[in-house]
Design an enzyme around this catalytic site. Structure first.
Site, PDB file in Angstrom:
ATOM      1  N   CYS A   2      -4.600 -10.917  -2.179  1.00 30.51           N
ATOM      2  CA  CYS A   2      -5.327 -10.918  -3.439  1.00 30.51           C
ATOM      3  C   CYS A   2      -6.723 -11.498  -3.220  1.00 30.51           C
ATOM      4  O   CYS A   2      -6.894 -12.493  -2.530  1.00 30.51           O
ATOM      5  CB  CYS A   2      -4.642 -11.688  -4.554  1.00 30.51           C
ATOM      6  SG  CYS A   2      -3.049 -11.012  -5.001  1.00 30.51           S
ATOM      7  N   ARG A  27      -7.949  -8.014   1.390  1.00 32.95           N
ATOM      8  CA  ARG A  27      -6.943  -8.996   0.972  1.00 32.95           C
ATOM      9  C   ARG A  27      -5.836  -8.373   0.118  1.00 32.95           C
ATOM     10  O   ARG A  27      -4.885  -9.059  -0.263  1.00 32.95           O
ATOM     11  CB  ARG A  27      -7.599 -10.127   0.177  1.00 32.95           C
ATOM     12  CG  ARG A  27      -8.699 -10.828   0.934  1.00 32.95           C
ATOM     13  CD  ARG A  27      -9.333 -11.894   0.080  1.00 32.95           C
ATOM     14  NE  ARG A  27      -8.456 -13.025  -0.079  1.00 32.95           N
ATOM     15  CZ  ARG A  27      -8.367 -14.050   0.751  1.00 32.95           C
ATOM     16  NH1 ARG A  27      -9.138 -14.075   1.819  1.00 32.95           N
ATOM     17  NH2 ARG A  27      -7.542 -15.027   0.534  1.00 32.95           N
ATOM     18  N   TRP A  72      -2.570  -7.727  -4.192  1.00 36.95           N
ATOM     19  CA  TRP A  72      -1.465  -7.395  -3.284  1.00 36.95           C
ATOM     20  C   TRP A  72      -0.213  -7.853  -4.026  1.00 36.95           C
ATOM     21  O   TRP A  72      -0.009  -9.037  -4.260  1.00 36.95           O
ATOM     22  CB  TRP A  72      -1.609  -8.129  -1.951  1.00 36.95           C
ATOM     23  CG  TRP A  72      -0.531  -7.771  -0.977  1.00 36.95           C
ATOM     24  CD1 TRP A  72      -0.466  -6.658  -0.205  1.00 36.95           C
ATOM     25  CD2 TRP A  72       0.639  -8.530  -0.677  1.00 36.95           C
ATOM     26  NE1 TRP A  72       0.681  -6.677   0.558  1.00 36.95           N
ATOM     27  CE2 TRP A  72       1.380  -7.819   0.289  1.00 36.95           C
ATOM     28  CE3 TRP A  72       1.149  -9.749  -1.128  1.00 36.95           C
ATOM     29  CZ2 TRP A  72       2.581  -8.273   0.811  1.00 36.95           C
ATOM     30  CZ3 TRP A  72       2.351 -10.213  -0.610  1.00 36.95           C
ATOM     31  CH2 TRP A  72       3.050  -9.469   0.351  1.00 36.95           C
ATOM     32  N   ASN A  98      -4.560 -15.727  -7.378  1.00 32.59           N
ATOM     33  CA  ASN A  98      -4.088 -15.461  -6.018  1.00 32.59           C
ATOM     34  C   ASN A  98      -3.067 -16.549  -5.698  1.00 32.59           C
ATOM     35  O   ASN A  98      -3.352 -17.725  -5.883  1.00 32.59           O
ATOM     36  CB  ASN A  98      -5.292 -15.527  -5.058  1.00 32.59           C
ATOM     37  CG  ASN A  98      -4.884 -15.424  -3.608  1.00 32.59           C
ATOM     38  OD1 ASN A  98      -3.753 -15.030  -3.300  1.00 32.59           O
ATOM     39  ND2 ASN A  98      -5.781 -15.781  -2.711  1.00 32.59           N
ATOM     40  N   GLY A  99      -1.886 -16.161  -5.215  1.00 35.68           N
ATOM     41  CA  GLY A  99      -0.840 -17.139  -4.902  1.00 35.68           C
ATOM     42  C   GLY A  99       0.450 -16.765  -5.612  1.00 35.68           C
ATOM     43  O   GLY A  99       0.587 -15.632  -6.105  1.00 35.68           O
ATOM     44  N   GLU A 451       3.901  -6.237  20.683  1.00 33.98           N
ATOM     45  CA  GLU A 451       2.647  -6.049  19.955  1.00 33.98           C
ATOM     46  C   GLU A 451       2.349  -4.549  19.777  1.00 33.98           C
ATOM     47  O   GLU A 451       1.922  -4.125  18.703  1.00 33.98           O
ATOM     48  CB  GLU A 451       1.509  -6.768  20.707  1.00 33.98           C
ATOM     49  CG  GLU A 451       0.133  -6.590  20.123  1.00 33.98           C
ATOM     50  CD  GLU A 451      -0.020  -7.025  18.672  1.00 33.98           C
ATOM     51  OE1 GLU A 451       0.885  -7.681  18.125  1.00 33.98           O
ATOM     52  OE2 GLU A 451      -1.045  -6.663  18.071  1.00 33.98           O
ATOM     53  N   LYS A 455       1.993  -2.686  16.130  1.00 35.07           N
ATOM     54  CA  LYS A 455       0.797  -1.924  15.764  1.00 35.07           C
ATOM     55  C   LYS A 455       1.185  -0.524  15.320  1.00 35.07           C
ATOM     56  O   LYS A 455       0.711  -0.031  14.304  1.00 35.07           O
ATOM     57  CB  LYS A 455      -0.137  -1.861  16.979  1.00 35.07           C
ATOM     58  CG  LYS A 455      -1.554  -1.997  16.686  1.00 35.07           C
ATOM     59  CD  LYS A 455      -2.096  -3.400  16.602  1.00 35.07           C
ATOM     60  CE  LYS A 455      -1.369  -4.328  15.692  1.00 35.07           C
ATOM     61  NZ  LYS A 455      -1.838  -5.689  15.693  1.00 35.07           N
ATOM     62  N   GLU A 458       3.114  -0.511  11.947  1.00 37.56           N
ATOM     63  CA  GLU A 458       2.278  -1.009  10.860  1.00 37.56           C
ATOM     64  C   GLU A 458       1.388   0.077  10.268  1.00 37.56           C
ATOM     65  O   GLU A 458       1.214   0.142   9.051  1.00 37.56           O
ATOM     66  CB  GLU A 458       1.405  -2.146  11.432  1.00 37.56           C
ATOM     67  CG  GLU A 458       0.587  -2.903  10.440  1.00 37.56           C
ATOM     68  CD  GLU A 458      -0.184  -4.064  11.090  1.00 37.56           C
ATOM     69  OE1 GLU A 458      -0.273  -4.113  12.337  1.00 37.56           O
ATOM     70  OE2 GLU A 458      -0.692  -4.905  10.346  1.00 37.56           O
ATOM     71  N   HIS A 474      22.685  -2.911  26.991  1.00 36.00           N
ATOM     72  CA  HIS A 474      23.596  -3.776  26.229  1.00 36.00           C
ATOM     73  C   HIS A 474      23.710  -3.345  24.767  1.00 36.00           C
ATOM     74  O   HIS A 474      24.165  -4.124  23.939  1.00 36.00           O
ATOM     75  CB  HIS A 474      23.142  -5.235  26.329  1.00 36.00           C
ATOM     76  CG  HIS A 474      23.164  -5.751  27.735  1.00 36.00           C
ATOM     77  ND1 HIS A 474      24.344  -5.952  28.423  1.00 36.00           N
ATOM     78  CD2 HIS A 474      22.163  -6.045  28.595  1.00 36.00           C
ATOM     79  CE1 HIS A 474      24.061  -6.387  29.647  1.00 36.00           C
ATOM     80  NE2 HIS A 474      22.749  -6.432  29.774  1.00 36.00           N
ATOM     81  N   LYS A 571      -4.490  -8.107   4.665  1.00 34.22           N
ATOM     82  CA  LYS A 571      -4.977  -8.792   5.865  1.00 34.22           C
ATOM     83  C   LYS A 571      -4.549 -10.258   5.918  1.00 34.22           C
ATOM     84  O   LYS A 571      -4.099 -10.732   6.937  1.00 34.22           O
ATOM     85  CB  LYS A 571      -6.509  -8.683   5.900  1.00 34.22           C
ATOM     86  CG  LYS A 571      -7.149  -9.269   7.133  1.00 34.22           C
ATOM     87  CD  LYS A 571      -6.936  -8.374   8.317  1.00 34.22           C
ATOM     88  CE  LYS A 571      -7.555  -8.911   9.586  1.00 34.22           C
ATOM     89  NZ  LYS A 571      -6.908  -8.326  10.773  1.00 34.22           N
TER      90      LYS A 571
HETATM   91  O1  M6R Z   1      -4.243 -14.336  10.018  1.00 41.57           O
HETATM   92  P1  M6R Z   1      -3.046 -14.465  10.899  1.00 41.57           P
HETATM   93  O2  M6R Z   1      -3.377 -14.280  12.338  1.00 41.57           O
HETATM   94  O3  M6R Z   1      -2.309 -15.752  10.680  1.00 41.57           O
HETATM   95  O4  M6R Z   1      -2.087 -13.290  10.466  1.00 41.57           O
HETATM   96  C1  M6R Z   1      -0.800 -13.200  11.010  1.00 41.57           C
HETATM   97  C2  M6R Z   1      -0.178 -11.851  10.742  1.00 41.57           C
HETATM   98  O5  M6R Z   1      -0.047 -11.637   9.374  1.00 41.57           O
HETATM   99  C3  M6R Z   1      -0.997 -10.714  11.347  1.00 41.57           C
HETATM  100  O6  M6R Z   1      -1.207 -10.902  12.705  1.00 41.57           O
HETATM  101  C4  M6R Z   1      -0.292  -9.365  11.142  1.00 41.57           C
HETATM  102  O7  M6R Z   1       0.888  -9.336  11.865  1.00 41.57           O
HETATM  103  C5  M6R Z   1      -1.223  -8.221  11.545  1.00 41.57           C
HETATM  104  N1  M6R Z   1      -1.460  -7.384  10.416  1.00 41.57           N
HETATM  105  C6  M6R Z   1      -0.695  -7.359  12.629  1.00 41.57           C
HETATM  106  O8  M6R Z   1      -1.599  -6.374  12.989  1.00 41.57           O
END
Ligand code: M6R
Length: 576
Positions: A2, A27, A72, A98-99, A451, A455, A458, A474, A571
């Site tokens: 947000c 955000r 969000w 926000n929160g 990772e 990606k 996501e 396994h 984000k």
């Molecule tokens: O701002 P941060 O690094 O603490 O964020 C952590 C995760 O939310 C962030 O890395 C998220 O997994 C990414 N969107 C992945 O690409």
């Protein structure tokens, strides 16, 4: 998670707020809206979807005071009813939030029993009605009293129809205020201040503000006036643009060499080694904590610190905090977060601090809540990252931890020559036809697989997962058939034979395999091989993730999705 913006001044505010919302869109982009004060009446405009959906409603109001929000969703679906700003029942108060208000149901029930009505499923609407309920003396007292009963987190910008002012309140979620003597601003990201003011105030928890055209006044939770320090907007705060690239994600991947050089030289030349050694004195254990991509970077950090003789552990922040582990005097806690705002990571920092543990924060912003709690801050200086999918920040987190480890051991290295060898031009296969994708690797390569899989899922919404290659037999091997793709990652010649056995087990069952490797002359039965220039054992993890980031991007574009704004995500995740 947000975004909040507010403006009070001598100019029409709709366009100003709209432009601020565009800067805050990373955000959250489920819905957006504005409340505008027009002749003692609050008018709202709202839209479902990203900010572009609001722009057609702009321009019809003569308002010089307004607040705005990009959402969000946490409580209630993404529809107009749940879109901010929320009005109090009498229409006199408008709130953007926000929160999360954790006890909103309790408060809502109390207000319902007193005859208040609600139009949304959100936790935020109770704030507007609570303020109306407590509106007995002054507006600021009504706000202070209302939030006193609330549990959880909030950053609030508030309008009152009878006062030409903006009110602000903060607990946990970030909020900043600025004033140039004629115009006042409030925001959840200082980036919106760039080009408007040179200095700003950082609101701390349980602080309140009244902003009018002349000035801003701050209050504590007892309603007493407080004075606050002004901060300069640093040069590192510059707004980024996509430049020649169609999306931020692609630009940020191509920013990696520059970002890595910045991070590496920044740490190498500005980190106080004596302070670091003092912090590590007598410590045997290093604990890495983060979420998502930052957690993966921490896993690499654990490898690097293990190699220089420490015992290491790694935790997802959301798991660490609720496990309430014993905070050990022989441990140092390295908290990794691009934004420095992530609620789960911040909760861990608070917990560690309360139990007198030592914290090193690795963040990508000069100021954030996490840095405030740390004994030492290590900046990744990757430049602002806009795409929700983290790329350059991840590479920089990994090099930051590698650089820390070599500084501790005083090992002379030159990563610049490896950075110069990074490749971005890969002939990547079309993988859009697969419904199941596995990533396999061993040791540090497995972390890179984690990772790579994050990606890909996501931004493409393809169901994929990462598995240590040795674990396939396994259980997961049962899922392999000729509809599955496995992406195998290998940088380590010592374990290649074992990985080749795993690949062969997949091939025997009809599975398709792409091998991504820094090894030369590998002899392996796969559909295709992507070769990455070899650097060093440690640095290879920084280079081999790049084709995986690019593969996720390419697949996302081929499928017609927006890589910068994946569905359901945002984000900065400022709720637990
Ligand atoms: O701002 P941060 O690094 O603490 O964020 C952590 C995760 O939310 C962030 O890395 C998220 O997994 C990414 N969107 C992945 O690409």
């Amino acid at each position: 998670m947000c975004g909040i913006a507010g403006y009070i001044g001598d100019s029409p505010c709709e366009e100003i707020l709209l432009q601020d919302l565009y800067k805050l869109e990373y955000r959250g982009y489920d819905s957006c809206g504005m409340a505008l004060l027009c002749n003692k009446k609050i008018e709202t405009i709202k839209a479902v979807g990203d900010i572009s959906h609001l722009s057609s409603q702009i321009g019809g109001h003569d308002a010089r005071i307004g607040i705005a929000h990009t959402r969000w969703a946490t409580h209630g679906k993404c529809d107009i009813c749940n879109c901010h700003p929320h009005l109090s029942m009498n229409g006199k108060w408008a709130v953007v939030h926000n929160g999360i208000i954790e006890n909103f149901k309790e408060i809502k029930n109390t207000l319902l029993s007193k005859g208040y009505t609600f139009h949304s499923e959100t936790d935020s609407e109770v704030i507007a009605n609570s303020i109306q309920y407590h509106d007995k003396t002054t507006p600021i007292q009504a706000i202070i009293r209302a939030v006193r009963h609330m549990r959880g987190s909030f950053a609030l910008a508030i309008l009152n129809a009878d006062n030409n002012k903006i009110y602000a309140a903060k607990r946990t979620s970030p909020l900043y205020v600025a004033h140039d003597g004629k115009c006042g601003y409030v925001t959840s990201d200082v980036a919106t201040f760039i080009g408007k003011v040179a200095k700003y105030y950082r609101m701390e928890d349980n602080e309140f503000a009244i902003i009018d055209t002349q000035s801003v006044t701050f209050f504590n939770s007892s309603g007493q006036k407080i004075t606050k320090e002004l901060y300069s907007i640093g040069t590192e705060m510059e707004l980024s643009s996509k430049g020649e690239y169609p999306y931020y994600m692609l630009k940020e991947i191509h920013d990696i060499p520059k970002a890595l050089k910045n991070t590496y030289s920044h740490i190498k030349y500005s980190l106080d080694r004596t302070q670091l050694l003092k912090l590590l004195k007598g410590k045997k254990n290093i604990v890495f904590i983060g979420c998502g991509t930052a957690y993966h970077a921490g896993l690499h950090g654990a490898y690097y610190f293990e190699e220089i003789g420490y015992h290491t552990e790694s935790f997802y922040a959301s798991e660490f905090y609720y496990r309430k582990p014993r905070i050990d005097r022989t441990s140092v806690y390295i908290l990794v977060s691009q934004s420095g705002e992530t609620a789960d990571t911040f909760a861990c920092a608070k917990y560690i601090r309360e139990h007198k543990g030592k914290i090193i924060a690795i963040t990508n912003v000069p100021y954030c809540a996490l840095n405030n709690l740390a004994d030492m801050v290590v900046g990744t200086t990757a430049g602002k990252e806009y795409a929700v999918a983290s790329t350059k920040a991840y590479n920089c987190q990994v090099i930051a931890m590698l650089t820390l480890a070599v500084i501790v051991k005083d090992i002379p290295v030159d990563y610049d020559r490896y950075i110069d060898r990074l490749q971005f031009d890969y002939d990547l296969p079309d993988i859009t036809g697969y419904k199941k994708i596995f990533f396999i690797g061993r040791l540090a390569d497995y972390i890179t697989c984690m990772e790579g899989a994050l990606k890909l899922k996501e931004i493409t919404y393809i169901n994929c997962s990462s598995i240590p290659a040795g674990e396939l037999k396994h259980g997961t091997l049962s899922l392999i058939d000729d509809d599955t793709l496995t992406i195998a990652v290998c940088t380590n010649s010592d374990i290649f034979d074992k990985l080749r056995n795993n690949i062969s087990e997949i091939r025997s069952r009809g599975g398709h395999v792409i091998l991504i490797t820094t090894l030369d002359d590998v002899d392996c039965d796969v559909d295709s091989i992507i070769r990455v220039a070899r650097t060093s054992n440690e640095f290879d993890q920084i280079s081999i993730i790049i084709p995986l980031q690019l593969l996720a991007y390419k697949t996302c574009i081929t499928l017609g999705h927006d890589p910068d704004k994946p569905r359901n995500l945002a984000k900065s995740v400022t709720v637990e």
